[in-house]
Design an enzyme around this catalytic site. Structure first.
Site, mmCIF file in Angstrom:
data_model
loop_
_atom_site.group_PDB
_atom_site.id
_atom_site.type_symbol
_atom_site.label_atom_id
_atom_site.label_comp_id
_atom_site.label_asym_id
_atom_site.label_seq_id
_atom_site.Cartn_x
_atom_site.Cartn_y
_atom_site.Cartn_z
ATOM 1 N N ASN A 99 45.704 52.206 -62.140
ATOM 2 C CA ASN A 99 46.953 52.948 -61.916
ATOM 3 C C ASN A 99 46.845 54.261 -62.691
ATOM 4 O O ASN A 99 46.920 54.259 -63.911
ATOM 5 C CB ASN A 99 48.120 52.088 -62.430
ATOM 6 C CG ASN A 99 49.443 52.834 -62.420
ATOM 7 O OD1 ASN A 99 49.555 53.928 -61.868
ATOM 8 N ND2 ASN A 99 50.448 52.243 -63.041
ATOM 9 N N LYS A 120 48.875 56.676 -62.693
ATOM 10 C CA LYS A 120 50.194 57.187 -63.114
ATOM 11 C C LYS A 120 50.311 58.675 -62.769
ATOM 12 O O LYS A 120 49.802 59.091 -61.735
ATOM 13 C CB LYS A 120 50.411 56.886 -64.599
ATOM 14 C CG LYS A 120 50.202 55.396 -64.903
ATOM 15 C CD LYS A 120 50.693 54.970 -66.252
ATOM 16 C CE LYS A 120 50.446 53.472 -66.419
ATOM 17 N NZ LYS A 120 50.944 52.946 -67.677
ATOM 18 N N HIS A 130 56.826 48.594 -61.139
ATOM 19 C CA HIS A 130 56.184 48.895 -62.431
ATOM 20 C C HIS A 130 57.252 49.106 -63.509
ATOM 21 O O HIS A 130 58.307 49.679 -63.240
ATOM 22 C CB HIS A 130 55.305 50.140 -62.294
ATOM 23 C CG HIS A 130 54.427 50.335 -63.491
ATOM 24 N ND1 HIS A 130 54.885 50.918 -64.649
ATOM 25 C CD2 HIS A 130 53.152 49.971 -63.729
ATOM 26 C CE1 HIS A 130 53.899 50.922 -65.547
ATOM 27 N NE2 HIS A 130 52.838 50.354 -65.008
ATOM 28 N N GLU A 142 57.504 51.134 -65.853
ATOM 29 C CA GLU A 142 57.915 52.521 -66.123
ATOM 30 C C GLU A 142 58.984 52.966 -65.129
ATOM 31 O O GLU A 142 59.857 53.774 -65.466
ATOM 32 C CB GLU A 142 56.683 53.443 -66.103
ATOM 33 C CG GLU A 142 55.879 53.273 -67.387
ATOM 34 C CD GLU A 142 54.407 53.598 -67.269
ATOM 35 O OE1 GLU A 142 53.987 54.194 -66.267
ATOM 36 O OE2 GLU A 142 53.656 53.234 -68.204
ATOM 37 N N GLU A 165 52.646 42.210 -66.833
ATOM 38 C CA GLU A 165 52.470 43.332 -67.746
ATOM 39 C C GLU A 165 53.570 43.321 -68.805
ATOM 40 O O GLU A 165 54.669 43.848 -68.566
ATOM 41 C CB GLU A 165 52.541 44.660 -66.975
ATOM 42 C CG GLU A 165 51.511 44.811 -65.895
ATOM 43 C CD GLU A 165 51.213 46.283 -65.615
ATOM 44 O OE1 GLU A 165 50.052 46.671 -65.795
ATOM 45 O OE2 GLU A 165 52.129 47.025 -65.262
ATOM 46 N N GLY A 216 50.344 50.952 -72.592
ATOM 47 C CA GLY A 216 50.112 52.248 -73.217
ATOM 48 C C GLY A 216 50.214 52.238 -74.729
ATOM 49 O O GLY A 216 50.289 53.297 -75.361
ATOM 50 N N SER A 275 47.285 47.922 -71.775
ATOM 51 C CA SER A 275 46.233 48.346 -72.709
ATOM 52 C C SER A 275 44.888 47.664 -72.454
ATOM 53 O O SER A 275 44.136 47.399 -73.388
ATOM 54 C CB SER A 275 46.678 48.138 -74.161
ATOM 55 O OG SER A 275 47.816 48.940 -74.439
HETATM 56 P P1 PGA Z 1 47.906 50.835 -69.742
HETATM 57 O O1 PGA Z 1 48.895 50.754 -68.478
HETATM 58 O O2 PGA Z 1 46.618 50.158 -69.322
HETATM 59 O O3 PGA Z 1 47.732 52.307 -69.996
HETATM 60 O O4 PGA Z 1 48.565 50.109 -70.859
HETATM 61 C C1 PGA Z 1 48.931 49.593 -67.683
HETATM 62 C C2 PGA Z 1 49.959 49.760 -66.605
HETATM 63 O O5 PGA Z 1 50.978 50.383 -66.855
HETATM 64 O O6 PGA Z 1 49.772 49.269 -65.468
#
Ligand code: PGA
Length: 271
Positions: free
Chosen positions: A14, A16, A98, A100, A173, A179, A219
């Site tokens: 992803n 983003k 997601h 976010e 997740e 992140g 992460s």
């Molecule tokens: P990250 O994001 O690997 O940067 O923690 C994972 C995600 O949001 O799918």
């Protein structure tokens, strides 16, 4: 037959809000070249505006293309939005729900359920994201949170007269791991994967939940992925930050290839 052995291993990246139409194709090509490993389903999810460039760059590589979101409606007066049907010819997967977007756009489980319906109509393979906040885990409510997220989204799919797609993928997740450089424990993620399949079975998903791939996200790096892929209940990863790095993706997919090959052997042995 051992159904666990039959589940595919999936690594989805992803990107983003990173890359541009000018830069995304080259990055996708480099990742495709660096991740040629048998038995791993690879998916890259660039921003909408880079989907065409990434699709062209990945043609013939076996790497599939996903969108990071779809709108909950088919079409209409939704300025700035992108519907599932607009993705025809551009993407075959879509990330839905997601954290976010739950956080920044206030997406509810019901809205996410309607997005799942749009994916089904369009033949997009959804990666449905679920996961608890830190406070929810610390209060001992992580499993309840994920259960409710799944139950509400599923109920909305039904209310719309649709069914969960049999090719559904779920990504667990934990929000506190995204992140942050902090990962869940493999064993905790495995417990959650079992719960996710239990809830999907209770919902009556076609074909049974045993076939639904559950990914871990939060992460993930080439160094951190090991303990997740060591869990038979976890079928791969949804990778954020590290999916923008060719070397990291090479390491992650190489490790996933080991799991895929071990699963093939188990399956062959059981047959
Ligand atoms: P990250 O994001 O690997 O940067 O923690 C994972 C995600 O949001 O799918």
């Amino acid at each position: 037959m051992d159904m666990k052995a039959a589940r595919p291993v999936i690594i989805a990246g992803n990107w983003k809000m990173n890359t541009t139409p000018a830069s995304a194709g080259a990055l996708a090509s480099e990742i495709a070249r660096a991740t040629e490993v048998d038995g791993v389903t690879r998916v890259l999810c660039p921003p909408f505006v880079a989907l065409a460039a990434v699709r062209d760059a990945l043609a013939g590589t076996g790497v599939e293309v996903g969108a990071q979101n779809v709108h909950a409606e088919v079409a209409g007066a939704y300025t700035g939005e992108v519907s599932a049907q607009m993705l025809a010819g551009l993407a075959s997967w879509a990330i839905v729900g997601h954290s976010e977007r739950r956080r920044d756009q206030g997406e509810s489980d019901e809205l996410i359920g309607r997005k799942l319906v749009r994916c089904v109509e369009q033949g997009l393979r959804p990666i449905l994201c679920v996961g608890e906040q830190l406070e929810e885990r610390e209060a001992g409510n992580a499993e309840d949170t994920v259960r409710v997220q799944l139950e509400r989204a599923t109920a909305e799919v039904r209310r719309q007269g649709s069914e969960l797609p049999p090719d559904l993928v779920v990504a667990y997740e934990p929000v506190w791991a995204i992140g942050t450089g902090r990962t869940a424990r493999g064993s905790d993620a495995a417990v959650m994967a079992q719960l996710i399949r239990l809830v999907l079975d209770e919902s009556g998903i076609e074909g049974g939940a045993e076939n639904v791939p559950v990914l871990y996200g939060g992460s993930v790096t080439s160094a951190a992925i090991d303990e997740f892929l060591a869990e038979p209940d976890i079928d791969g990863a949804l990778v954020g930050g590290a999916s923008l790095k060719v070397d990291e993706m090479a390491g992650i997919v190489a490790r996933a290839g080991m799991t895929a090959s071990a699963r093939r052997q188990t399956k062959d042995g059981a047959a």
